[in-house]
Design an enzyme around this catalytic site. Structure first.
Site, PDB file in Angstrom:
ATOM      1  N   THR A   1       0.834  -1.202   0.000  1.00  0.00           N
ATOM      2  CA  THR A   1       0.000   0.000   0.000  1.00  0.00           C
ATOM      3  C   THR A   1       0.867   1.249   0.000  1.00  0.00           C
ATOM      4  OG1 THR A   1      -1.693   1.250   1.208  1.00  0.00           O
ATOM      5  CG2 THR A   1      -0.187  -0.048   2.550  1.00  0.00           C
ATOM      6  N   ARG A   2       0.330   2.314  -0.601  1.00  0.00           N
ATOM      7  CA  ARG A   2       0.995   3.612  -0.539  1.00  0.00           C
ATOM      8  C   ARG A   2       0.235   4.552   0.393  1.00  0.00           C
ATOM      9  NH1 ARG A   2       5.265   3.189  -3.231  1.00  0.00           N
ATOM     10  NH2 ARG A   2       5.387   2.401  -5.356  1.00  0.00           N
ATOM     11  N   ASN A   3      -0.751   4.024   1.096  1.00  0.00           N
ATOM     12  CA  ASN A   3      -1.579   4.854   1.964  1.00  0.00           C
ATOM     13  C   ASN A   3      -1.008   4.820   3.393  1.00  0.00           C
ATOM     14  OD1 ASN A   3      -3.623   5.613   3.824  1.00  0.00           O
ATOM     15  ND2 ASN A   3      -5.177   5.330   2.247  1.00  0.00           N
TER      16      ASN A   3
ATOM     17  N   GLU B   1      -2.314  -0.398 -11.125  1.00  0.00           N
ATOM     18  CA  GLU B   1      -3.625   0.090 -11.569  1.00  0.00           C
ATOM     19  C   GLU B   1      -4.728  -0.780 -10.979  1.00  0.00           C
ATOM     20  OE1 GLU B   1      -5.775   1.409 -15.578  1.00  0.00           O
ATOM     21  OE2 GLU B   1      -3.753   0.601 -15.838  1.00  0.00           O
TER      22      GLU B   1
ATOM     23  N   ASP C   1      -7.844  -3.444   0.203  1.00  0.00           N
ATOM     24  CA  ASP C   1      -8.671  -2.576  -0.635  1.00  0.00           C
ATOM     25  C   ASP C   1      -9.914  -2.255   0.170  1.00  0.00           C
ATOM     26  OD1 ASP C   1      -8.504  -1.324  -3.352  1.00  0.00           O
ATOM     27  OD2 ASP C   1     -10.580  -2.011  -3.344  1.00  0.00           O
ATOM     28  N   SER C   2     -10.218  -0.992   0.269  1.00  0.00           N
ATOM     29  CA  SER C   2     -11.276  -0.591   1.182  1.00  0.00           C
ATOM     30  C   SER C   2     -11.992   0.625   0.638  1.00  0.00           C
ATOM     31  CB  SER C   2     -10.688  -0.309   2.569  1.00  0.00           C
ATOM     32  OG  SER C   2      -9.524   0.485   2.459  1.00  0.00           O
TER      33      SER C   2
ATOM     34  N   TYR D   1     -12.231   9.277   4.934  1.00  0.00           N
ATOM     35  CA  TYR D   1     -13.569   9.745   5.300  1.00  0.00           C
ATOM     36  C   TYR D   1     -13.818   9.699   6.813  1.00  0.00           C
ATOM     37  CZ  TYR D   1     -14.376   9.196   0.295  1.00  0.00           C
ATOM     38  OH  TYR D   1     -14.288   9.297  -1.075  1.00  0.00           O
ATOM     39  N   ASP D   2     -12.779   9.411   7.599  1.00  0.00           N
ATOM     40  CA  ASP D   2     -12.969   9.319   9.056  1.00  0.00           C
ATOM     41  C   ASP D   2     -13.651  10.550   9.668  1.00  0.00           C
ATOM     42  OD1 ASP D   2     -12.088   6.716   9.569  1.00  0.00           O
ATOM     43  OD2 ASP D   2      -9.992   7.328   9.650  1.00  0.00           O
TER      44      ASP D   2
ATOM     45  N   LYS E   1     -10.333   2.940  17.185  1.00  0.00           N
ATOM     46  CA  LYS E   1     -10.788   2.703  15.812  1.00  0.00           C
ATOM     47  C   LYS E   1     -10.560   1.245  15.420  1.00  0.00           C
ATOM     48  CE  LYS E   1     -10.252   3.924  10.971  1.00  0.00           C
ATOM     49  NZ  LYS E   1      -9.477   4.619   9.923  1.00  0.00           N
TER      50      LYS E   1
HETATM   51  P1  ITT Z   1      -3.490   1.738  -1.697  1.00  0.00           P
HETATM   52  O1  ITT Z   1      -4.287   1.263  -2.878  1.00  0.00           O
HETATM   53  O2  ITT Z   1      -2.090   2.122  -2.032  1.00  0.00           O
HETATM   54  O3  ITT Z   1      -3.585   0.792  -0.530  1.00  0.00           O
HETATM   55  P2  ITT Z   1      -5.582   3.761  -1.515  1.00  0.00           P
HETATM   56  O4  ITT Z   1      -5.863   4.874  -0.533  1.00  0.00           O
HETATM   57  O5  ITT Z   1      -5.624   4.115  -2.979  1.00  0.00           O
HETATM   58  O6  ITT Z   1      -4.149   3.125  -1.130  1.00  0.00           O
HETATM   59  P3  ITT Z   1      -7.921   2.096  -1.779  1.00  0.00           P
HETATM   60  O7  ITT Z   1      -7.933   2.072  -3.261  1.00  0.00           O
HETATM   61  O8  ITT Z   1      -8.226   0.842  -1.024  1.00  0.00           O
HETATM   62  O9  ITT Z   1      -6.523   2.565  -1.207  1.00  0.00           O
HETATM   63  O10 ITT Z   1      -8.928   3.234  -1.327  1.00  0.00           O
HETATM   64  C1  ITT Z   1      -9.279   3.348   0.002  1.00  0.00           C
HETATM   65  C2  ITT Z   1      -9.976   4.681   0.244  1.00  0.00           C
HETATM   66  O11 ITT Z   1     -11.173   4.446   1.005  1.00  0.00           O
HETATM   67  C3  ITT Z   1      -9.099   5.566   1.119  1.00  0.00           C
HETATM   68  O12 ITT Z   1      -8.228   6.374   0.343  1.00  0.00           O
HETATM   69  C4  ITT Z   1     -10.135   6.355   1.891  1.00  0.00           C
HETATM   70  O13 ITT Z   1     -10.605   7.411   1.095  1.00  0.00           O
HETATM   71  C5  ITT Z   1     -11.251   5.345   2.081  1.00  0.00           C
HETATM   72  N1  ITT Z   1     -11.058   4.576   3.327  1.00  0.00           N
HETATM   73  C6  ITT Z   1     -10.749   3.254   3.440  1.00  0.00           C
HETATM   74  N2  ITT Z   1     -10.591   2.905   4.721  1.00  0.00           N
HETATM   75  C7  ITT Z   1     -10.799   4.028   5.438  1.00  0.00           C
HETATM   76  C8  ITT Z   1     -10.763   4.322   6.804  1.00  0.00           C
HETATM   77  O14 ITT Z   1     -10.421   3.419   7.705  1.00  0.00           O
HETATM   78  N3  ITT Z   1     -11.051   5.566   7.198  1.00  0.00           N
HETATM   79  C9  ITT Z   1     -11.349   6.506   6.301  1.00  0.00           C
HETATM   80  N4  ITT Z   1     -11.396   6.328   4.990  1.00  0.00           N
HETATM   81  C10 ITT Z   1     -11.115   5.091   4.543  1.00  0.00           C
END
Ligand code: ITT
Length: 219
Positions: A18-20, A49, A78-79, A168-169, A189
């Site tokens: 992940t990059r998040n 992608e 993925d979330s 969106y927290d 959380k």
């Molecule tokens: P990676 O694919 O690199 O993991 P990403 O942020 O692009 O990072 P996703 O495609 O899974 O990941 O998108 C997830 C998005 O959903 C994230 O950027 C938030 O906007 C939202 N999200 C998911 N989990 C969340 C959480 O616990 N709290 C708040 N927002 C969340």
């Protein structure tokens, strides 16, 4: 002892695909406590992608892109947020939902997503029900994939609140706790969240594998 990676648990490398940074914060400590040698995605790893139409497809796609390229176990998440009044949007597009509207000066992607969500829900009566969903996929060279799912039900608030978390927290209200997700500590959380639930299922499946209780929940 049979381990998920044919190594003693303390030595098991695991790339977080992940990059998040918000996801890394919520996952890394628990995985380290479980015994993984948690490693970040290398900076020069190419963009993956997300072409899937479900959380599970995208989680598997990300985990495999990393595991197959680096030859190491990789965990992807993925979330996203589903809002009932928006027929499940933003869903798998949660990360990029607001990126089609112009950013305000100094506004980051998360704030832009939240602003678009509030605009889309203008006039929709409360409770604006929805849920976070998370699919986690573990890809391991030579071993079966594992996938697990977690859900967190809640309501979409009228205005952002709280400084913790990410995404969106600031708009996600947990009606049982009576609090907004961004007001919760990381521990609070994790105890409630889609990601915390999925992670506990994953660690349970791995523990079951390790103790010879079966192959967990292969994808
Ligand atoms: P990676 O694919 O690199 O993991 P990403 O942020 O692009 O990072 P996703 O495609 O899974 O990941 O998108 C997830 C998005 O959903 C994230 O950027 C938030 O906007 C939202 N999200 C998911 N989990 C969340 C959480 O616990 N709290 C708040 N927002 C969340």
């Amino acid at each position: 002892m049979s381990t998920p990676f044919s190594l003693p648990v303390r030595e098991q490398p695991l790339i977080l695909a992940t990059r998040n940074p918000g996801k890394v914060r919520e996952l890394a400590d628990a995985l380290r406590r479980f015994g993984f040698d948690v490693r970040p995605l290398p900076d020069d790893f190419p963009e993956i992608e997300e072409t899937g139409t479900t959380f599970e497809q995208n989680a598997l796609l990300k985990a495999h892109a990393v595991a197959d390229t680096l030859g190491l176990p990789a965990l992807a998440d993925d979330s996203g947020l589903e809002v009932d009044a928006l027929n499940g949007a933003p869903g798998v597009y949660s990360a990029r939902y607001g990126l089609d509207i112009p950013a305000l000066p100094g506004e980051n992607d998360d704030a832009r997503n939240n602003r678009k969500l509030l605009a889309a829900l203008a006039g929709v009566p409360h409770p604006r029900t929805g849920r976070f969903r998370c699919c986690m996929a573990l890809a391991r060279p030579g071993r079966p994939d594992l996938t697990v799912h977690g859900v967190w039900e809640g309501h979409i608030a009228d205005a952002p609140s709280g400084g913790n978390g990410f995404g969106y927290d600031p708009l996600f209200f947990d009606p049982e706790l009576g609090r907004i997700s961004a007001e919760l500590t990381r521990e609070e959380k994790n105890a409630r969240s889609h990601r915390g639930k999925a992670l506990r299922l994953l660690l349970g499946a791995l523990e079951k594998e390790r103790t010879g209780g079966g192959a967990g929940t292969p994808a």
